[in-house]
Scaffold this motif. Structure first.
Motif, mmCIF file in Angstrom:
data_model
loop_
_atom_site.group_PDB
_atom_site.id
_atom_site.type_symbol
_atom_site.label_atom_id
_atom_site.label_comp_id
_atom_site.label_asym_id
_atom_site.label_seq_id
_atom_site.Cartn_x
_atom_site.Cartn_y
_atom_site.Cartn_z
ATOM 1 N N LEU A 25 0.857 -1.183 0.000
ATOM 2 C CA LEU A 25 0.000 0.000 0.000
ATOM 3 C C LEU A 25 0.894 1.234 0.000
ATOM 4 O O LEU A 25 1.697 1.425 0.912
ATOM 5 N N GLY A 26 0.760 2.073 -1.020
ATOM 6 C CA GLY A 26 1.487 3.329 -1.069
ATOM 7 C C GLY A 26 0.607 4.462 -0.589
ATOM 8 O O GLY A 26 -0.539 4.585 -1.028
ATOM 9 N N VAL A 27 1.127 5.285 0.318
ATOM 10 C CA VAL A 27 0.368 6.402 0.878
ATOM 11 C C VAL A 27 0.998 7.706 0.400
ATOM 12 O O VAL A 27 2.174 7.971 0.672
ATOM 13 N N CYS A 28 0.242 8.528 -0.345
ATOM 14 C CA CYS A 28 0.684 9.843 -0.809
ATOM 15 C C CYS A 28 1.959 9.703 -1.647
ATOM 16 O O CYS A 28 1.911 9.186 -2.758
ATOM 17 N N TYR A 29 3.112 10.122 -1.141
ATOM 18 C CA TYR A 29 4.359 9.950 -1.885
ATOM 19 C C TYR A 29 4.572 8.478 -2.245
ATOM 20 O O TYR A 29 5.049 8.156 -3.339
ATOM 21 N N GLY A 30 4.200 7.586 -1.336
ATOM 22 C CA GLY A 30 4.356 6.163 -1.597
ATOM 23 C C GLY A 30 3.564 5.698 -2.794
ATOM 24 O O GLY A 30 4.025 4.865 -3.584
ATOM 25 N N MET A 31 2.353 6.228 -2.967
ATOM 26 C CA MET A 31 1.546 5.894 -4.139
ATOM 27 C C MET A 31 2.176 6.458 -5.409
ATOM 28 O O MET A 31 2.256 5.788 -6.442
ATOM 29 N N GLN A 32 2.649 7.691 -5.338
ATOM 30 C CA GLN A 32 3.260 8.316 -6.504
ATOM 31 C C GLN A 32 4.524 7.572 -6.922
ATOM 32 O O GLN A 32 4.804 7.406 -8.111
ATOM 33 N N LEU A 33 5.300 7.109 -5.936
ATOM 34 C CA LEU A 33 6.499 6.345 -6.241
ATOM 35 C C LEU A 33 6.142 5.023 -6.912
ATOM 36 O O LEU A 33 6.799 4.589 -7.864
ATOM 37 N N MET A 34 5.098 4.373 -6.419
ATOM 38 C CA MET A 34 4.629 3.130 -7.023
ATOM 39 C C MET A 34 4.270 3.359 -8.490
ATOM 40 O O MET A 34 4.669 2.587 -9.378
ATOM 41 N N VAL A 35 3.535 4.431 -8.750
ATOM 42 C CA VAL A 35 3.113 4.743 -10.116
ATOM 43 C C VAL A 35 4.328 5.004 -10.999
ATOM 44 O O VAL A 35 4.446 4.468 -12.113
ATOM 45 N N GLN A 36 5.249 5.814 -10.515
ATOM 46 C CA GLN A 36 6.414 6.173 -11.326
ATOM 47 C C GLN A 36 7.295 4.970 -11.631
ATOM 48 O O GLN A 36 7.702 4.750 -12.781
ATOM 49 N N GLN A 37 7.579 4.150 -10.598
ATOM 50 C CA GLN A 37 8.486 3.022 -10.807
ATOM 51 C C GLN A 37 7.867 1.925 -11.673
ATOM 52 O O GLN A 37 8.597 1.139 -12.283
ATOM 53 N N LEU A 38 6.542 1.890 -11.744
ATOM 54 C CA LEU A 38 5.882 0.838 -12.529
ATOM 55 C C LEU A 38 5.414 1.337 -13.892
ATOM 56 O O LEU A 38 4.671 0.640 -14.588
ATOM 57 N N GLY A 39 5.852 2.551 -14.286
ATOM 58 C CA GLY A 39 5.597 3.001 -15.652
ATOM 59 C C GLY A 39 4.538 4.053 -15.819
ATOM 60 O O GLY A 39 4.219 4.438 -16.960
ATOM 61 N N GLY A 40 3.968 4.568 -14.743
ATOM 62 C CA GLY A 40 2.979 5.633 -14.840
ATOM 63 C C GLY A 40 3.645 7.004 -14.828
ATOM 64 O O GLY A 40 4.871 7.124 -14.955
ATOM 65 N N LYS A 41 2.818 8.044 -14.634
ATOM 66 C CA LYS A 41 3.345 9.398 -14.693
ATOM 67 C C LYS A 41 2.771 10.256 -13.578
ATOM 68 O O LYS A 41 1.561 10.220 -13.316
ATOM 69 N N VAL A 42 3.656 11.037 -12.932
ATOM 70 C CA VAL A 42 3.276 11.951 -11.852
ATOM 71 C C VAL A 42 3.763 13.345 -12.233
ATOM 72 O O VAL A 42 4.906 13.508 -12.691
ATOM 73 N N VAL A 43 2.904 14.345 -12.073
ATOM 74 C CA VAL A 43 3.273 15.719 -12.409
ATOM 75 C C VAL A 43 2.845 16.660 -11.291
ATOM 76 O O VAL A 43 2.067 16.286 -10.401
ATOM 77 N N ARG A 44 3.354 17.886 -11.360
ATOM 78 C CA ARG A 44 2.934 18.929 -10.436
ATOM 79 C C ARG A 44 1.488 19.288 -10.729
ATOM 80 O O ARG A 44 1.109 19.498 -11.877
ATOM 81 N N SER A 45 0.659 19.339 -9.667
ATOM 82 C CA SER A 45 -0.764 19.629 -9.857
ATOM 83 C C SER A 45 -0.988 21.104 -10.123
ATOM 84 O O SER A 45 -0.286 21.969 -9.577
ATOM 85 N N ALA A 46 -1.978 21.389 -10.959
ATOM 86 C CA ALA A 46 -2.396 22.780 -11.141
ATOM 87 C C ALA A 46 -3.015 23.304 -9.854
ATOM 88 O O ALA A 46 -2.844 24.472 -9.489
ATOM 89 N N LEU A 47 -3.726 22.425 -9.173
ATOM 90 C CA LEU A 47 -4.332 22.769 -7.886
ATOM 91 C C LEU A 47 -3.854 21.778 -6.837
ATOM 92 O O LEU A 47 -4.085 20.573 -6.965
ATOM 93 N N GLY A 48 -3.188 22.271 -5.822
ATOM 94 C CA GLY A 48 -2.815 21.402 -4.702
ATOM 95 C C GLY A 48 -4.045 21.055 -3.893
ATOM 96 O O GLY A 48 -5.118 21.650 -4.045
ATOM 97 N N GLU A 49 -3.904 20.090 -3.030
ATOM 98 C CA GLU A 49 -5.039 19.657 -2.212
ATOM 99 C C GLU A 49 -4.535 19.454 -0.782
ATOM 100 O O GLU A 49 -3.730 18.568 -0.521
ATOM 101 N N TYR A 50 -5.010 20.294 0.126
ATOM 102 C CA TYR A 50 -4.549 20.254 1.510
ATOM 103 C C TYR A 50 -5.757 20.352 2.432
ATOM 104 O O TYR A 50 -6.591 21.245 2.291
#
Length: 535
Positions: free
Chosen positions: A95-120
């Motif tokens: 289970l990837g949480v936040c950065y962990g999910m993004q790392l999972m996506v990137q290392q397995l061939g997906g794509k992560v970019v800077r959001s136009a709108l952050g979410e906090y």
């Protein structure tokens, strides 16, 4: 069993490799410890390991599941922390949480970019697939977001489980490979469906059973201490708090007369506490305690010291030196036992991950006397069986060992004692003033039935004087700060909303009964941004 290495060390194989556990790879998130706490609330053991722990090292732990924590970095940053790619081939649920999910996506061939709108902050979770990870998680439930990056392309085989208004990929899964990711933080209290999601991952996806119980910990801790200590002798630094008292009971059960408890009266205890402690252990618990009066030594050591970090360091250093002297008188001893807890280790170790070294950067919040003040030439081997427990877990152990409520429910009291509740230089006069003010606080907190509602309640003496009027005469005296907070584990805390009438009563008593005080104020700062203690 609980590993003895800090979270920043490369993980060694556990003492009990067959234990069901969830491994948490720490990428520097402020919530990594909270993830561990939430997993343990399901009665499944969890251990925080450095993010660069290899797949081979993880296999020695035999985890039932792996969680990748959040972190302050962006996965596309140069030098951003990466996990061993081989973990994706281990066949273990992840289970990837936040950065962990993004790392999972990137290392397995997906794509992560800077959001136009952050979410906090809080966001409503709209569930697209209510199976597996999101079983029994209500549609529209609130989850806590904290991210500026977003997944814009999923790796092959992944599907979207949920979305929010600003995040199309709020939860994802590759069902066949048991790989899951969430952009939010299910571990924080603001995530209303967070624990349901965590239970789904731990029980249904990882197949864990709720075997991490208090009874199990006691049995294994006793067994490990017996194996580690053998026929050697152990010296215990007894303070009278729930941590050291629980440790004393554990050690006494494990090694009996091989344990020697020493109470060092450093002169910074609250009024009447040293006498009460020694009497309690001797007469009620039948555990002998060696009493050492070292008040003058400690006062001399910190004379003129005003820096809080230096104050803690000096006190910690003196503690060890006194114990070394006592060990020569009573010993020999091979081990020094300490009631160090997980939050002590965390706050003393510091926070962010250095992407170049993989270690936590030493941005310490503060040193604890039993973590940050140990001299390099320490003559003892340390034994710290509680260092992987949170405070509430220690209390459960204490109850299992049948410690009395006055110890089990005792509010946390810092090892350096009143010395860090006197801001600036510690003097005999200031200690006397603070002891009397603290006694009034404790009396009224107990009298009004508030003691067990508060995590901590105490007084602080400031090293300034202000003008007042008492009996038609001008006074120039110290102010006392009242600090009452609520908390679950001390990692975060909120100021307590006690009645104004109660504050007025306490303030009136302190001003009228404690010479040298003419003003009382109330601290309404939460943690963060403040800490519970002032130093």
């Amino acid at each position: 069993m609980l590993a003895e290495n800090p979270a920043s060390d490369v993980a060694a194989a556990p003492v009990v490799p067959h234990r069901q556990m969830i491994a948490i790879l720490d990428f520097g998130s402020q919530y990594s410890e909270l993830i561990a706490r939430r997993i343990r609330e399901t009665q499944v053991y969890s251990e925080i390991l450095p993010y660069h722990t290899t797949a081979e090292q993880l296999r020695s732990w035999q985890p039932q599941g792996i969680i990748l924590s959040g972190g302050p970095n962006s996965v596309y940053d140069r030098g951003a922390p990466q996990c061993d790619p081989a973990i994706w081939q281990m066949g273990i649920p992840i289970l990837g949480v936040c950065y962990g999910m993004q790392l999972m996506v990137q290392q397995l061939g997906g794509k992560v970019v800077r959001s136009a709108l952050g979410e906090y902050g809080k966001a409503a979770l709209h569930i697209d697939d209510p199976t597996d990870l999101l079983t029994n998680v209500e549609h529209g439930t609130t989850m806590w977001m904290s991210h500026g990056d977003s997944v814009v392309q999923l790796p092959e085989g992944f599907a979207i489980l949920a979305h929010t208004e600003n995040c199309p990929c709020a939860a994802i899964a590759h069902h066949e490979r048991n790989l899951y990711g969430v952009q939010f933080h299910p571990e924080v209290v603001h995530s209303q469906g967070g624990m349901a999601l965590i239970r789904n991952f731990v029980y249904h996806i990882c197949g864990c059973e709720p075997t991490w119980t208090t009874a199990t910990f006691v049995e294994e801790a006793v067994s490990e201490m017996r194996a580690k200590v053998g026929d050697k002798r152990v010296l215990l630094a007894l303070s009278g708090g729930v941590d050291s008292s629980t440790l004393a009971f554990l050690l006494h059960r494990a090694i009996g007369t091989q344990l020697t408890c020493v109470f060092i009266d450093q002169g910074f205890m609250r009024k009447l506490e040293p006498e009460r402690l020694v009497k309690l252990f001797h007469e009620q618990f039948h555990i002998p305690v060696e009493y050492v009066n070292a008040r003058e030594r400690f006062l001399t050591a910190i004379e003129g010291v005003t820096d809080p970090e230096e104050k803690r360091r000096v006190i910690g250093h003196e503690f060890i030196r006194v114990f070394e002297n006592e060990s020569k008188r009573l010993g020999p001893f091979d081990y020094l036992a300490q009631g160090t807890l997980y939050p002590d280790v965390i706050e003393s170790a510091g926070g962010a991950i250095d992407p170049q070294t993989g270690e936590r950067v030493a941005v310490k919040i503060k040193s604890h006397h039993n973590v940050g003040g140990l001299p390099k030439d320490l003559q003892f081997k340390l034994i710290e069986p509680l260092r992987r427990l949170f405070k509430d877990e220690v209390r459960r152990v204490a109850r299992a060992l049948k410690l009395p409520d006055e110890i089990v429910q005792r509010q946390p009291f810092p090892g350096p004692g009143l010395a860090i509740r006197i801001i600036g230089e510690v003097t005999p006069e200031r200690l006397d003033i603070l002891r009397e003010a603290d006694l009034i606080v404790r009396q009224e907190i107990n009298r009004h039935g508030l003691y067990h509602q508060l995590w901590q309640s105490f007084a602080v003496l400031l090293p300034v004087r202000s003008v007042g009027v008492m009996g038609d005469k001008r006074t120039y005296a110290y102010p006392i700060v009242l600090r009452f907070v609520t908390s679950e584990d001390g990692m975060t805390a909120d100021w307590a909303r006690v009645p104004y009438e109660f504050l007025e009563l306490v303030a009136n008593r302190i001003v009228n009964e404690v010479p040298g005080v003419n003003r009382v104020v109330y601290d309404v700062t939460s943690k963060p941004p403040g800490t519970i203690e002032w130093e």
